[in-house]
Design an enzyme around this catalytic site. Structure first.
Site, PDB file in Angstrom:
ATOM      1  N   LYS A 103     -30.673   4.601  -6.668  1.00 41.50           N
ATOM      2  CA  LYS A 103     -29.732   5.518  -7.633  1.00 41.50           C
ATOM      3  C   LYS A 103     -29.654   4.873  -8.902  1.00 41.50           C
ATOM      4  CE  LYS A 103     -29.688   8.845  -4.779  1.00 41.50           C
ATOM      5  NZ  LYS A 103     -30.438  10.221  -4.837  1.00 41.50           N
ATOM      6  N   GLU A 125     -22.831  14.786  -8.966  1.00 38.80           N
ATOM      7  CA  GLU A 125     -22.340  15.168  -7.655  1.00 38.80           C
ATOM      8  C   GLU A 125     -22.815  13.856  -6.874  1.00 38.80           C
ATOM      9  OE1 GLU A 125     -25.374  15.712  -9.414  1.00 38.80           O
ATOM     10  OE2 GLU A 125     -26.800  14.927  -7.929  1.00 38.80           O
ATOM     11  N   SER A 386     -35.189   2.830   0.167  1.00 31.11           N
ATOM     12  CA  SER A 386     -34.526   3.060  -0.968  1.00 31.11           C
ATOM     13  C   SER A 386     -33.020   2.495  -0.877  1.00 31.11           C
ATOM     14  CB  SER A 386     -34.503   4.527  -0.886  1.00 31.11           C
ATOM     15  OG  SER A 386     -33.792   5.067   0.252  1.00 31.11           O
TER      16      SER A 386
HETATM   17  C1  LIG Z   1     -30.327   5.135   0.045  1.00 31.49           C
HETATM   18  C2  LIG Z   1     -30.650   6.605  -0.167  1.00 31.49           C
HETATM   19  N1  LIG Z   1     -32.055   6.848  -0.133  1.00 31.49           N
HETATM   20  C3  LIG Z   1     -32.463   8.236  -0.400  1.00 31.49           C
HETATM   21  C4  LIG Z   1     -31.516   9.120  -0.935  1.00 31.49           C
HETATM   22  C5  LIG Z   1     -31.960  10.525  -1.151  1.00 31.49           C
HETATM   23  O1  LIG Z   1     -32.201  10.753  -2.606  1.00 31.49           O
HETATM   24  P1  LIG Z   1     -33.834  10.815  -3.229  1.00 31.49           P
HETATM   25  O2  LIG Z   1     -34.510  11.910  -2.411  1.00 31.49           O
HETATM   26  O3  LIG Z   1     -33.433  11.546  -4.526  1.00 31.49           O
HETATM   27  O4  LIG Z   1     -34.295   9.478  -3.144  1.00 31.49           O
HETATM   28  C6  LIG Z   1     -30.220   8.811  -1.033  1.00 31.49           C
HETATM   29  C7  LIG Z   1     -29.395   9.838  -1.503  1.00 31.49           C
HETATM   30  O5  LIG Z   1     -28.038   9.832  -1.570  1.00 31.49           O
HETATM   31  C8  LIG Z   1     -29.754   7.307  -0.683  1.00 31.49           C
HETATM   32  O6  LIG Z   1     -28.602   7.117  -0.803  1.00 31.49           O
END
Ligand SMILES: Cc1ncc(COP(=O)(O)O)c(C=O)c1O
Length: 400
Positions: A103, A125, A386
């Site tokens: 993020k 948000e 992620s």
């Molecule tokens: C660690 C992590 N991965 C994935 C996501 C999902 O978001 P996005 O699909 O926008 O990558 C989030 C959302 O809060 C997250 O905190």
């Protein structure tokens, strides 16, 4: 669903690198906002287009990504898990960034843009709290007061991140309407923006919202895919992996990852939560200012999503993903909470990595797909991890 994976079309037919017209990805995207927000969206779009082609802006962002975020993040071979599965699994380590998830890449881009536009405040948000933490971090770094809207249910299950945001000086406003999750905090943040648009910048956390956000957020996140592509080119004999896999909530880590591989033969796989599978189970509709695939009933009432991972608990998906799914360039699959928990434990035990429950969705799919033969033995799989799992320890402790 695995049938779909095998029938994914070759890369060259689709080039969604820039949306057309008013931010359209095929039939999806657009700008469905109250009239009072149209000038604000146009202002953001103009500022982004200008900034993105300005070497000074790009230079400052790249500098921050290097010295503050810790980029480039490594591409780690998952040696023991690969040996167990019989594939070559590579992990793109967004969990190692400052604040612990992808993020921050997007937030620093948007915060720099907000400052360039002369905005004084940030609002955001958040679901899992990672985007809220990243925005609170940028607010502290740039001296901008920050307000984060967060569903009351998410506040309960992501208490560590709520405390982090407060430590960083942000105001966290609980949202008690609807399902009290990400959907409701998005609605509330848009309402909040309408009343404060003159001095406030709305920092969207995913490839969602009215144009230019889905495109802009993907551009800020494409650093993941661009880096991973270069790392694969350096590390792999074939130069590109056979599969590129990422979890999909709103879809920002997946969109950023896919952007780096869109013109390669790699199969792109987005993994949704079974209870928040807007692509696998949704129909076209409008939500939070954009048209996409949405979980809704026959009257257009938005359904509630349910996932163990707060960041995937969203009934819609970024418009680019709906387009990539329609075109066949990417394939979207689902995994359930039990598979996610098993994958979280297995990655921890084999690789010494406690990943976020969101990221574990991608791992869970790879484990299943290797098991049922969808991913053949010997394949190379590049998976975006992620985020890190610290925020989920309370949930995991409760469940065990
Ligand atoms: C660690 C992590 N991965 C994935 C996501 C999902 O978001 P996005 O699909 O926008 O990558 C989030 C959302 O809060 C997250 O905190």
């Amino acid at each position: 669903m695995d049938q779909l994976l095998r029938s994914a079309r070759p890369a060259a037919q689709v080039d969604p690198r820039r949306p057309s017209g008013l931010g359209r990805f095929g039939d999806y995207g657009g700008r469905f906002v109250p009239e009072s927000l149209v000038p604000a969206c146009v202002e953001v779009e103009r500022a982004f287009v200008e900034a993105w082609t300005d070497p000074l802006f790009r230079g400052e962002l790249n500098h921050l990504l290097a010295v503050y975020v810790g980029r480039p993040t490594p591409l780690t071979p998952a040696v023991r898990l690969s040996a167990e599965l019989g594939v070559n699994l590579l992990l793109k380590r967004e969990d190692l960034t400052h604040t612990g998830s992808h993020k921050i890449n997007n937030v620093l881009g948007q915060a720099l843009l907000a400052r360039r536009m002369g905005k004084r405040r940030l609002i955001a948000e958040t679901g899992a709290g990672q985007h809220g933490v990243a925005t609170a971090t940028a607010g502290a770094l740039f001296g901008m007061p920050t307000t984060v809207l967060m569903g009351a249910k998410d506040i309960e299950r992501q208490q560590l991140n709520v405390f982090r945001m407060k430590m960083l000086g942000a105001e966290v406003v609980p949202v008690t309407s609807g399902s009290r999750t990400l959907k409701d905090s998005c609605s509330e943040a848009l309402r909040h923006w309408v009343t404060s648009v003159d001095d406030t910048y709305y920092c969207f956390g995913s490839v969602l919202g009215p144009h230019p956000y889905p495109w802009m957020v993907r551009q800020f996140q494409r650093v993941i895919g661009d880096e991973a592509r270069a790392q694969c080119a350096a590390d792999l004999v074939a130069g590109t992996p056979d599969y590129v896999v990422a979890c999909v909530g709103g879809g920002s880590n997946a969109a950023g990852t896919f952007a780096g591989f869109i013109d390669t033969p790699a199969r792109l796989v987005g993994v949704e939560a079974a209870g928040g599978a807007a692509i696998s189970a949704g129909t076209p509709g409008v939500l939070h200012g954009f048209r996409s695939l949405v979980l809704q009933d026959q009257h257009g009432q938005i359904s509630e999503a349910h996932s163990i991972a707060a960041g995937l608990d969203y009934p819609g998906v970024g418009p680019e993903h709906a387009y990539l799914a329609d075109s066949g360039r990417a394939t979207y699959v689902t995994v359930d909470d039990a598979e996610v928990l098993a994958a979280t434990h297995r990655l921890a035990r084999t690789e010494g990595i406690l990943c976020a429950l969101e990221s574990a969705h991608a791992v869970a799919w790879v484990i299943r797909a290797v098991g049922d033969g969808t991913v053949p033995p010997g394949s190379t799989v590049m998976l975006t991890l992620s985020g890190r799992g610290d925020k989920d320890m309370a949930t995991l402790m409760e469940l065990s």
